[in-house]
Write an enzyme that holds these catalytic residues in place. Structure first.
Site, mmCIF file in Angstrom:
data_model
loop_
_atom_site.group_PDB
_atom_site.id
_atom_site.type_symbol
_atom_site.label_atom_id
_atom_site.label_comp_id
_atom_site.label_asym_id
_atom_site.label_seq_id
_atom_site.Cartn_x
_atom_site.Cartn_y
_atom_site.Cartn_z
ATOM 1 N N GLU A 87 0.591 -1.148 0.042
ATOM 2 C CA GLU A 87 0.141 -0.457 0.144
ATOM 3 C C GLU A 87 0.914 1.456 -0.041
ATOM 4 O OE1 GLU A 87 -3.477 -0.416 -0.346
ATOM 5 O OE2 GLU A 87 -4.374 1.770 -0.089
ATOM 6 N N ASP A 88 2.229 1.491 0.661
ATOM 7 C CA ASP A 88 2.374 2.776 0.922
ATOM 8 C C ASP A 88 3.953 3.043 0.221
ATOM 9 O OD1 ASP A 88 0.635 3.222 2.732
ATOM 10 O OD2 ASP A 88 1.838 3.440 4.799
#
Ligand code: MN
Length: 514
Positions: A87-88
């Site tokens: 996600e990051d």
């Protein structure tokens, strides 16, 4: 109990060593996996910072540490270290597969997907969201990672912008804390509640804090003295190995009890509690004898949950005593094993299971079952609190003889074959996989199915044979004059929908024959 963990400083020194030290009976390959994941996370999050200004790795190693302390195995802890990589920082799923295998990738994926579920701040949706959360996690390890992630985020919430704090804390209080409670992980449940309380109910928090301080300012000091006397009294009887710990009740659980007891603090006897841990059941009763021989117990407050465990499997001896300085303390006497179970619930099972030869992860899920004696940690789970898929699981047999078959059956019947979708009002409906808006309509009400003209999924118009997915919000359009179509029979998954459709078609045909 609500003491905070003294892990913060330790992990600052050497986070990886600390994680490994905290693992419970790790296999050599578990340690290898965790080390590798740590190095991978370190590289992937290079230069990435938290809002606090700390390196992002701190969040990941703290999450992993919480998991290690829960007794999780290598793959789960590794996934804890990697949980924000997709996600990051844009790591590809395939990369995790090739480095760590499908199992770890599956866990990271699961955590990423759960991250997209958002609390909407509407109370009547909360139960639906909790159900969806549990259903979407597919594997209980995904839930544990998400809980550990949230726990560290809550510990550092003061660094988050003010306007976001309240939403995150409310989500924690309404969704995450109850899930931890149902999994029987009281330790995480309590900490999540106490960390959220001041953000969600600032006024009530202040009130409780003041009230507790006014009446019990010397409580900790008095408990300290009492603890010392207990140690001495026990040692005199040869009980030198007994461990004593004390706590003042967590503010949020005190607040809930305070509301239940007509806002009368005097009626709450377990504001202060002491826990005495011993090795054997026989020692529990010996300790009780020593305590009652020395301090006067309150009548009708003596509970033998060892001989008569609570329905959720909780075991201990409880008594409430006058400690001599005007204070009253609840004393809980249990074995180390009983304690571990009361604090870690289901997770205390994985401590044995995941580290055993066959890592039977789904056996923990079995432990969620309301009928299982040891199922629900220290909390009382009312049957209405149990999601339908869990109560359906309850009809399955204990996974003792044929673990593999059990596991397959469980997987195929429930996790891979059920979906949870929302009505526009936020009610959750669980359906077999590949269900369509027609199944959904009939599961709401047969009239809605019979009068259905079309459907919107997540705000978009879709055809009636569209397959629904977890988390979809389904809206059904109806008209008074609409009728079911024969073709619908091939577009449905549920026998209930087909039965209603046939019934309606039959009724429609009769006038023709007459
Ligand atoms: Mn995270």
């Amino acid at each position: 109990m609500s003491q905070s963990q003294p892990t913060q400083n330790q992990s600052d020194l050497d986070p990886l060593a600390n994680i490994i030290r905290s693992m419970v009976n790790p296999l050599p390959e578990d340690v290898v996996t965790v080390k590798k994941a740590f190095t991978f996370a370190l590289r992937a999050h290079q230069g990435h910072e938290r809002l606090s200004g700390e390196p992002y790795l701190k969040h990941l190693s703290e999450t992993a540490l919480i998991l290690a302390e829960l007794g999780a195995g290598g793959p789960t802890i590794a996934a804890g270290l990697l949980h924000d990589t997709i996600e990051d920082v844009g790591v590809k799923r395939e990369e995790i597969v090739s480095e760590f295998g499908e199992e770890v990738a599956f866990l990271v994926d699961g955590v990423t997907k759960l991250g997209h579920l958002k609390y909407k701040g509407v109370n009547r949706h909360n139960e639906s969201l909790r159900k969806l959360f549990v259903a979407m996690s597919e594997d209980i390890r995904v839930l544990l990672i998400k809980l550990a992630d949230r726990l560290h985020n809550m510990r550092t919430l003061s660094h988050v912008p003010k306007e976001k704090q309240k939403r995150i804390a409310a989500e924690t209080l309404e969704i995450y804390a109850p899930i931890a409670y149902r999994l029987g992980i009281r330790k995480i449940n309590r900490e999540l509640e106490d960390l959220s309380f001041p953000y969600v109910y600032p006024k009530e928090y202040e009130e409780m804090r003041k009230m507790l301080k006014e009446r019990h300012s010397d409580r900790v000091e008095s408990l300290e003295k009492f603890s010392h006397s207990v140690q001495k009294a026990l040692a005199k009887e040869g009980l030198t190995k007994a461990k004593t710990e004390y706590r003042v009740k967590g503010l949020y659980s005190l607040y809930k009890k305070y509301l239940r007891y007509d806002k009368d603090l005097e009626k709450i006897y377990d504001v202060s509690a002491m826990r005495i841990l011993v090795d054997s059941i026989a020692d529990c009763y010996r300790v009780l004898g020593v305590i009652h021989g020395r301090w006067r117990p309150l009548p009708r407050r003596i509970k033998d949950y060892i001989a008569f465990p609570k329905p959720n499997g909780y075991q201990a001896l409880h008594t409430t005593i006058f400690i001599g300085d005007g204070n009253i303390v609840e004393v809980q006497i249990k074995t180390h094993e009983m304690y571990r179970y009361s604090e870690y619930g289901i997770a205390s099972h994985l401590y044995y299971k995941e580290n055993g030869r066959n890592k039977n992860v789904l056996a923990w899920v079995y432990a969620l079952l309301p009928k299982s004696k040891k199922a629900n940690g220290t909390g009382t789970v009312k049957s209405k609190d149990v999601p339908k898929w869990i109560s359906e699981l309850a009809t399955y047999e204990e996974p003792s003889q044929n673990q593999r078959l059990f596991r397959e059956r469980l997987t195929s019947d429930f996790f891979s074959q059920r979906i949870f979708v929302f009505s526009p009002k936020g009610d959750v409906v669980d359906l077999p996989i590949d269900s369509t808006p027609i199944d959904f309509a009939y599961s709401i009400h047969s009239d809605i199915g019979d009068r259905m003209t079309g459907s919107k999924v997540n705000g978009k118009l879709v055809s009636l044979d569209t397959k629904l997915h977890n988390g979809d919000i389904v809206f059904i359009m109806t008209s008074e004059s609409a009728k079911p179509n024969r073709k619908w029979l091939e577009m449905t998954k549920t026998s209930m929908a087909r039965r209603h459709i046939r019934h309606q078609l039959g009724k429609l045909r009769k006038p023709d024959r007459a």
